[in-house]
Every structure is written in C-alpha cells, then in structure tokens.
Design a protein around this motif. Structure first.
Motif, PDB file in Angstrom:
ATOM      1  N   MET A 197      40.414  15.015  73.403  1.00  0.00           N
ATOM      2  CA  MET A 197      40.595  15.719  74.644  1.00  0.00           C
ATOM      3  C   MET A 197      40.602  14.671  75.750  1.00  0.00           C
ATOM      4  N   TRP A 198      41.534  14.825  76.668  1.00  0.00           N
ATOM      5  CA  TRP A 198      41.756  13.874  77.760  1.00  0.00           C
ATOM      6  C   TRP A 198      41.806  14.667  79.052  1.00  0.00           C
ATOM      7  N   GLU A 199      41.048  14.231  80.070  1.00  0.00           N
ATOM      8  CA  GLU A 199      41.021  14.958  81.337  1.00  0.00           C
ATOM      9  C   GLU A 199      41.053  13.963  82.488  1.00  0.00           C
ATOM     10  N   ALA A 200      41.917  14.264  83.467  1.00  0.00           N
ATOM     11  CA  ALA A 200      42.022  13.404  84.643  1.00  0.00           C
ATOM     12  C   ALA A 200      42.009  14.261  85.903  1.00  0.00           C
ATOM     13  N   ARG A 201      41.405  13.728  86.947  1.00  0.00           N
ATOM     14  CA  ARG A 201      41.424  14.375  88.264  1.00  0.00           C
ATOM     15  C   ARG A 201      42.326  13.542  89.154  1.00  0.00           C
ATOM     16  N   ALA A 202      43.256  14.226  89.788  1.00  0.00           N
ATOM     17  CA  ALA A 202      44.218  13.534  90.646  1.00  0.00           C
ATOM     18  C   ALA A 202      43.585  13.125  91.970  1.00  0.00           C
ATOM     19  N   ALA A 203      44.151  12.097  92.553  1.00  0.00           N
ATOM     20  CA  ALA A 203      43.803  11.738  93.923  1.00  0.00           C
ATOM     21  C   ALA A 203      44.204  12.909  94.822  1.00  0.00           C
ATOM     22  N   ASP A 204      43.588  13.010  95.979  1.00  0.00           N
ATOM     23  CA  ASP A 204      43.848  14.124  96.898  1.00  0.00           C
ATOM     24  C   ASP A 204      45.339  14.359  97.099  1.00  0.00           C
ATOM     25  N   GLY A 205      45.761  15.596  96.840  1.00  0.00           N
ATOM     26  CA  GLY A 205      47.138  16.001  97.061  1.00  0.00           C
ATOM     27  C   GLY A 205      48.136  15.512  96.035  1.00  0.00           C
ATOM     28  N   ARG A 206      47.666  14.904  94.928  1.00  0.00           N
ATOM     29  CA  ARG A 206      48.591  14.325  93.957  1.00  0.00           C
ATOM     30  C   ARG A 206      48.540  15.024  92.599  1.00  0.00           C
ATOM     31  N   GLY A 207      48.006  16.245  92.580  1.00  0.00           N
ATOM     32  CA  GLY A 207      47.898  16.983  91.317  1.00  0.00           C
ATOM     33  C   GLY A 207      49.234  17.231  90.655  1.00  0.00           C
ATOM     34  N   ALA A 208      50.243  17.616  91.419  1.00  0.00           N
ATOM     35  CA  ALA A 208      51.565  17.870  90.843  1.00  0.00           C
ATOM     36  C   ALA A 208      52.158  16.595  90.248  1.00  0.00           C
ATOM     37  N   HIS A 236      50.353  15.899  86.937  1.00  0.00           N
ATOM     38  CA  HIS A 236      50.851  16.841  85.933  1.00  0.00           C
ATOM     39  C   HIS A 236      52.225  16.395  85.430  1.00  0.00           C
ATOM     40  N   ARG A 237      53.091  16.017  86.337  1.00  0.00           N
ATOM     41  CA  ARG A 237      54.436  15.541  85.962  1.00  0.00           C
ATOM     42  C   ARG A 237      54.344  14.265  85.125  1.00  0.00           C
ATOM     43  N   TRP A 238      53.434  13.343  85.485  1.00  0.00           N
ATOM     44  CA  TRP A 238      53.258  12.108  84.724  1.00  0.00           C
ATOM     45  C   TRP A 238      52.867  12.416  83.274  1.00  0.00           C
ATOM     46  N   VAL A 239      51.974  13.380  83.090  1.00  0.00           N
ATOM     47  CA  VAL A 239      51.571  13.748  81.724  1.00  0.00           C
ATOM     48  C   VAL A 239      52.799  14.177  80.920  1.00  0.00           C
ATOM     49  N   HIS A 240      53.652  15.021  81.513  1.00  0.00           N
ATOM     50  CA  HIS A 240      54.829  15.522  80.801  1.00  0.00           C
ATOM     51  C   HIS A 240      55.919  14.467  80.621  1.00  0.00           C
ATOM     52  N   GLU A 241      56.058  13.578  81.590  1.00  0.00           N
ATOM     53  CA  GLU A 241      57.162  12.613  81.551  1.00  0.00           C
ATOM     54  C   GLU A 241      56.795  11.265  80.928  1.00  0.00           C
ATOM     55  N   ALA A 242      55.516  10.939  80.861  1.00  0.00           N
ATOM     56  CA  ALA A 242      55.105   9.633  80.344  1.00  0.00           C
ATOM     57  C   ALA A 242      54.144   9.735  79.159  1.00  0.00           C
ATOM     58  N   ALA A 243      53.042  10.465  79.321  1.00  0.00           N
ATOM     59  CA  ALA A 243      52.029  10.508  78.257  1.00  0.00           C
ATOM     60  C   ALA A 243      52.528  11.240  77.020  1.00  0.00           C
ATOM     61  N   ASP A 289      46.503   5.673  80.158  1.00  0.00           N
ATOM     62  CA  ASP A 289      46.011   5.975  81.503  1.00  0.00           C
ATOM     63  C   ASP A 289      47.183   6.116  82.463  1.00  0.00           C
ATOM     64  N   PRO A 290      47.107   7.061  83.374  1.00  0.00           N
ATOM     65  CA  PRO A 290      48.137   7.173  84.405  1.00  0.00           C
ATOM     66  C   PRO A 290      48.005   6.031  85.417  1.00  0.00           C
ATOM     67  N   PRO A 291      49.017   5.837  86.250  1.00  0.00           N
ATOM     68  CA  PRO A 291      48.889   4.840  87.311  1.00  0.00           C
ATOM     69  C   PRO A 291      47.660   5.129  88.168  1.00  0.00           C
ATOM     70  N   GLY A 292      46.947   4.087  88.515  1.00  0.00           N
ATOM     71  CA  GLY A 292      45.690   4.225  89.249  1.00  0.00           C
ATOM     72  C   GLY A 292      45.799   4.999  90.540  1.00  0.00           C
ATOM     73  N   GLU A 293      46.946   4.902  91.223  1.00  0.00           N
ATOM     74  CA  GLU A 293      47.078   5.587  92.511  1.00  0.00           C
ATOM     75  C   GLU A 293      47.125   7.107  92.365  1.00  0.00           C
ATOM     76  N   LEU A 294      47.357   7.606  91.144  1.00  0.00           N
ATOM     77  CA  LEU A 294      47.369   9.055  90.919  1.00  0.00           C
ATOM     78  C   LEU A 294      45.971   9.615  90.677  1.00  0.00           C
ATOM     79  N   LEU A 295      45.013   8.741  90.415  1.00  0.00           N
ATOM     80  CA  LEU A 295      43.685   9.190  89.990  1.00  0.00           C
ATOM     81  C   LEU A 295      42.681   9.269  91.132  1.00  0.00           C
ATOM     82  N   GLY A 296      41.868  10.333  91.082  1.00  0.00           N
ATOM     83  CA  GLY A 296      40.751  10.487  91.998  1.00  0.00           C
ATOM     84  C   GLY A 296      39.467   9.919  91.422  1.00  0.00           C
ATOM     85  N   ARG A 297      39.449   9.673  90.127  1.00  0.00           N
ATOM     86  CA  ARG A 297      38.322   9.068  89.418  1.00  0.00           C
ATOM     87  C   ARG A 297      38.833   8.637  88.051  1.00  0.00           C
TER      88      ARG A 297
END
Length: 81
Positions: free
Chosen positions: A1-12, A15-22, A60-68
């Motif tokens: 199980m993998w869980e990430a919290r987006a940086a403020d306002g970057r949730g979409a 989500h797109r990164w998960v579908h297009e890259a991961a 891991d997604p690009p760091g700028e997408l992550l809130g933590r």
C-alpha cells in the motif's frame, strides 16, 4: 500500500502522476495481479497493489508534488471471503 499527500492545491496533479507515471511503470511486471487507486480528503492519493511474489516498489513522485514524504506499508493476506 502506497499513500501520498499532495502539496497544497496539487492533488489533481499527484493523481494524474500516479496514472501517467507510477502505474505504467508497474504494468506488465511479473507477479502484478491488481491495482486500485483511491483519493481522500486532504489531497491524498492511495495506491494498493496485489502481487504473486515479491512486489516492485512504487516510485516516488516529483518532490514538488508532495506535501510530506510518501508512506508505504506491506501486508500479507490472511483471510478472504
């Protein structure tokens, strides 16, 4: 199980990164049985993968997408009905 919290306002974008890259990186991997993607409040994205054998790590997604930092857990199925 993998869980990430987006940086403020970057949730979409997360989500797109998960579908297009991961997910494309995991598709076709030996032993991958199933994937499910969920979203939750707080701009969180959850990816659950089922494997026969040793799982591949989700990148891991690009760091700028992550809130933590990304959280990862491994579980072993014990009972299914």
């Amino acid at each position: 199980m993998w869980e990430a919290r987006a940086a403020d306002g970057r949730g979409a974008e997360l989500h797109r990164w998960v579908h297009e890259a991961a997910l494309p990186e995991l598709r076709g991997a030996a032993g991958l049985l199933r994937t499910e993607v969920f979203t939750a409040s707080g701009d969180r994205v959850l990816l659950i993968t089922w494997w026969a054998g040793e799982p591949l790590p989700v990148p891991d997604p690009p760091g700028e997408l992550l809130g933590r930092p990304v959280h990862r857990w491994s579980f072993t199925s014990e009972h299914v009905e």
